[in-house]
Design a protein around this motif. Structure first.
Motif, PDB file in Angstrom:
ATOM      1  N   SER A  21       0.816  -1.210   0.000  1.00 47.67           N
ATOM      2  CA  SER A  21       0.000   0.000   0.000  1.00 47.67           C
ATOM      3  C   SER A  21       0.852   1.263   0.000  1.00 47.67           C
ATOM      4  N   TYR A  22       2.103   1.139   0.430  1.00 48.98           N
ATOM      5  CA  TYR A  22       3.029   2.282   0.372  1.00 48.98           C
ATOM      6  C   TYR A  22       3.977   2.170  -0.811  1.00 48.98           C
ATOM      7  N   TYR A  23       4.706   1.024  -0.939  1.00 48.70           N
ATOM      8  CA  TYR A  23       5.800   0.992  -1.902  1.00 48.70           C
ATOM      9  C   TYR A  23       5.323   0.985  -3.356  1.00 48.70           C
ATOM     10  N   ARG A  24       4.096   0.537  -3.631  1.00 45.65           N
ATOM     11  CA  ARG A  24       3.616   0.547  -5.014  1.00 45.65           C
ATOM     12  C   ARG A  24       3.382   1.957  -5.544  1.00 45.65           C
ATOM     13  N   LYS A  25       3.309   2.917  -4.645  1.00 49.91           N
ATOM     14  CA  LYS A  25       3.155   4.321  -5.051  1.00 49.91           C
ATOM     15  C   LYS A  25       4.429   5.136  -4.828  1.00 49.91           C
ATOM     16  N   HIS A  26       5.198   4.778  -3.804  1.00 50.08           N
ATOM     17  CA  HIS A  26       6.294   5.654  -3.393  1.00 50.08           C
ATOM     18  C   HIS A  26       7.662   4.977  -3.314  1.00 50.08           C
ATOM     19  N   GLU A  27       7.729   3.673  -3.477  1.00 44.88           N
ATOM     20  CA  GLU A  27       8.943   2.874  -3.300  1.00 44.88           C
ATOM     21  C   GLU A  27       9.373   2.866  -1.834  1.00 44.88           C
ATOM     22  N   GLY A  28       9.700   1.693  -1.345  1.00 42.57           N
ATOM     23  CA  GLY A  28      10.096   1.543   0.055  1.00 42.57           C
ATOM     24  C   GLY A  28      11.572   1.225   0.200  1.00 42.57           C
ATOM     25  N   PHE A  29      12.077   1.450   1.385  1.00 40.43           N
ATOM     26  CA  PHE A  29      13.482   1.122   1.692  1.00 40.43           C
ATOM     27  C   PHE A  29      13.607   0.824   3.172  1.00 40.43           C
ATOM     28  N   LEU A  30      14.328  -0.243   3.487  1.00 45.13           N
ATOM     29  CA  LEU A  30      14.621  -0.515   4.898  1.00 45.13           C
ATOM     30  C   LEU A  30      15.867  -1.377   5.028  1.00 45.13           C
ATOM     31  N   ILE A  31      16.379  -1.419   6.238  1.00 41.81           N
ATOM     32  CA  ILE A  31      17.523  -2.262   6.587  1.00 41.81           C
ATOM     33  C   ILE A  31      17.037  -3.261   7.629  1.00 41.81           C
ATOM     34  N   ALA A  32      17.342  -4.539   7.412  1.00 38.62           N
ATOM     35  CA  ALA A  32      16.950  -5.580   8.360  1.00 38.62           C
ATOM     36  C   ALA A  32      18.118  -6.525   8.587  1.00 38.62           C
ATOM     37  N   ALA A  33      18.135  -7.132   9.758  1.00 35.42           N
ATOM     38  CA  ALA A  33      19.203  -8.069  10.119  1.00 35.42           C
ATOM     39  C   ALA A  33      18.598  -9.362  10.628  1.00 35.42           C
ATOM     40  N   ALA A  34      19.130 -10.485  10.163  1.00 33.65           N
ATOM     41  CA  ALA A  34      18.719 -11.800  10.673  1.00 33.65           C
ATOM     42  C   ALA A  34      19.506 -12.096  11.945  1.00 33.65           C
ATOM     43  N   ILE A  35      18.854 -12.739  12.911  1.00 31.75           N
ATOM     44  CA  ILE A  35      19.520 -13.069  14.172  1.00 31.75           C
ATOM     45  C   ILE A  35      19.485 -14.578  14.402  1.00 31.75           C
ATOM     46  N   ASP A  36      20.329 -15.031  15.321  1.00 37.11           N
ATOM     47  CA  ASP A  36      20.478 -16.477  15.542  1.00 37.11           C
ATOM     48  C   ASP A  36      19.407 -17.060  16.459  1.00 37.11           C
ATOM     49  N   LYS A  37      18.181 -16.677  16.212  1.00 36.64           N
ATOM     50  CA  LYS A  37      17.000 -17.285  16.819  1.00 36.64           C
ATOM     51  C   LYS A  37      16.144 -17.772  15.655  1.00 36.64           C
ATOM     52  N   TYR A  38      15.636 -19.012  15.748  1.00 38.11           N
ATOM     53  CA  TYR A  38      15.134 -19.668  14.553  1.00 38.11           C
ATOM     54  C   TYR A  38      13.755 -20.293  14.731  1.00 38.11           C
ATOM     55  N   LYS A 209      -3.785   3.061   1.819  1.00 42.59           N
ATOM     56  CA  LYS A 209      -4.618   2.844   0.636  1.00 42.59           C
ATOM     57  C   LYS A 209      -5.518   4.047   0.358  1.00 42.59           C
ATOM     58  N   LYS A 210      -5.897   4.753   1.412  1.00 40.74           N
ATOM     59  CA  LYS A 210      -6.762   5.929   1.262  1.00 40.74           C
ATOM     60  C   LYS A 210      -5.964   7.214   1.066  1.00 40.74           C
ATOM     61  N   ASN A 211      -4.624   7.068   0.927  1.00 47.42           N
ATOM     62  CA  ASN A 211      -3.732   8.226   0.751  1.00 47.42           C
ATOM     63  C   ASN A 211      -3.858   9.225   1.900  1.00 47.42           C
ATOM     64  N   ASP A 212      -4.029   8.701   3.106  1.00 43.40           N
ATOM     65  CA  ASP A 212      -4.080   9.553   4.291  1.00 43.40           C
ATOM     66  C   ASP A 212      -2.776  10.340   4.394  1.00 43.40           C
ATOM     67  N   THR A 213      -2.861  11.647   4.390  1.00 38.68           N
ATOM     68  CA  THR A 213      -1.677  12.506   4.310  1.00 38.68           C
ATOM     69  C   THR A 213      -0.733  12.299   5.478  1.00 38.68           C
ATOM     70  N   SER A 214      -1.271  12.224   6.686  1.00 33.56           N
ATOM     71  CA  SER A 214      -0.413  12.070   7.862  1.00 33.56           C
ATOM     72  C   SER A 214       0.334  10.748   7.838  1.00 33.56           C
ATOM     73  N   MET A 215      -0.330   9.663   7.397  1.00 36.57           N
ATOM     74  CA  MET A 215       0.324   8.360   7.338  1.00 36.57           C
ATOM     75  C   MET A 215       1.395   8.333   6.253  1.00 36.57           C
ATOM     76  N   ILE A 216       1.085   8.847   5.073  1.00 33.01           N
ATOM     77  CA  ILE A 216       2.073   8.846   3.980  1.00 33.01           C
ATOM     78  C   ILE A 216       3.274   9.701   4.346  1.00 33.01           C
TER      79      ILE A 216
END
Length: 327
Positions: A21-38, A209-216
């Motif tokens: 609902s965000y990245y299809r309009k604005h493109e997303g970016f994040l950094i994530a790390a996997a940890i040794d819990k499985y 999805k509703k293009n709420d300004t504060s959320m975007i």
């Protein structure tokens, strides 16, 4: 006997921008790390015509269409598994609903086991997309793509979520010294609260999805914080990363009233006064784990222990979803 495992994860910047609902309009970016819990999956054939599935419940059925667990049912269909004499069980190092991406780790470990059962090789990006397809397209969960991708790949990665649904994965450019310092100074404490990520994320998804300004605008800002975190890591400036985490947490709380509560806010404030330089709640919010970057580890550990919060110590995982054993 097939045993597979998939790692859980922590988000290090830009979380929330991986929802369609965000990245299809604005493109997303994040950094994530996997940890040794499985999350672990075991799978083996049985001699009788019976399907046994063990998770938080136990199912014993005769036919595939009688299976109740939605992810397992869809995964078996997706990979064209027709056997009706097998036993499948799951185990996890950390309980579900605690913000570390356990549902998607389960899906990745399950698919890895089923591919192995079919004697087929699956690449990490294909594994992640299959997991996303099951959870997001077939089961219509209002979640993002980061959990599936970091569980499949492992390591510490930057993910760009493109408008056309493609995901670009790039390993974070971080020195060994910075990596070890980050690992030593990041601390996880369980709040005692569990919650459904879908329930917490639905409000964000609906507003986007509703293009709420504060959320975007909030998600635009958080994405920029993700880029700033990337720069801080690349320059070895972990104090700046800690500061960015604080700013991220303040903006994250603005997305939903269900994001935090008085107890979590109090623990956060106590942590910041007792050895932490920065912190946030991991995952969609509403419970799970508080993560701090600590300047004084010992002081923070003692303080959180007095507050009754259990620490879960971890290291980073660089294997991703893998087969542990075949026999």
């Amino acid at each position: 006997m097939i045993i597979t495992r998939s790692p859980l994860r922590i988000s290090l910047g830009g979380g929330g921008t991986d929802l369609p609902s965000y990245y299809r309009k604005h493109e997303g970016f994040l950094i994530a790390a996997a940890i040794d819990k499985y999350v672990y999956i075991t799978l083996h054939d049985t001699f009788q015509k019976e399907i046994i599935i063990k998770y938080s419940n136990t199912e014993r059925v005769q036919r595939l269409d009688e299976i109740q667990h939605p992810i397992i049912k869809e995964a078996l269909k997706l990979l064209n598994i027709h056997s009706e004499n097998f036993e499948l069980a799951s185990l996890a190092d950390i309980p579900a609903g605690t913000g570390l991406g356990s549902s998607s780790s389960f899906t990745c470990a399950l698919l890895k086991a089923l591919h192995t059962y079919n004697k087929s090789f699956v690449k990490p990006d294909d594994l992640a997309e299959e997991a996303c397809h099951i959870e997001m397209d077939l089961l219509h969960e209002p979640i993002g793509k980061q959990d599936q991708y970091i569980s499949a790949f492992g390591g510490i990665n930057c993910f760009t979520f493109c408008k056309n649904d493609q995901v670009k994965t790039k390993e974070l450019n971080i020195s060994k010294d910075t990596l070890y310092n980050l690992e030593d100074h990041l601390l996880l404490f369980f709040t005692g609260y569990s919650r459904s990520a879908s329930n917490v994320l639905k409000e964000q998804d609906d507003k986007s999805k509703k293009n709420d300004t504060s959320m975007i605008d909030n998600l635009h800002f958080v994405k920029e914080l993700g880029y700033k975190s990337k720069t801080a890591f690349e320059h070895g400036d972990l104090e700046e990363f800690a500061h960015i985490m604080n700013v991220h947490w303040e903006h994250k709380k603005q997305r939903s009233n269900a994001m935090s509560n008085d107890r979590i806010n109090t623990w956060y404030d106590i942590g910041m006064k007792n050895g932490a330089l920065g912190g946030k709640l991991i995952g969609a919010g509403g419970g799970g784990f508080l993560m701090f970057y600590a300047e004084d580890n010992k002081k923070l550990r003692k303080t959180m222990a007095r507050e009754g919060l259990q620490e879960v110590r971890f290291r980073f995982d660089f294997d991703g979803s893998k087969v542990v054993t075949i026999s």
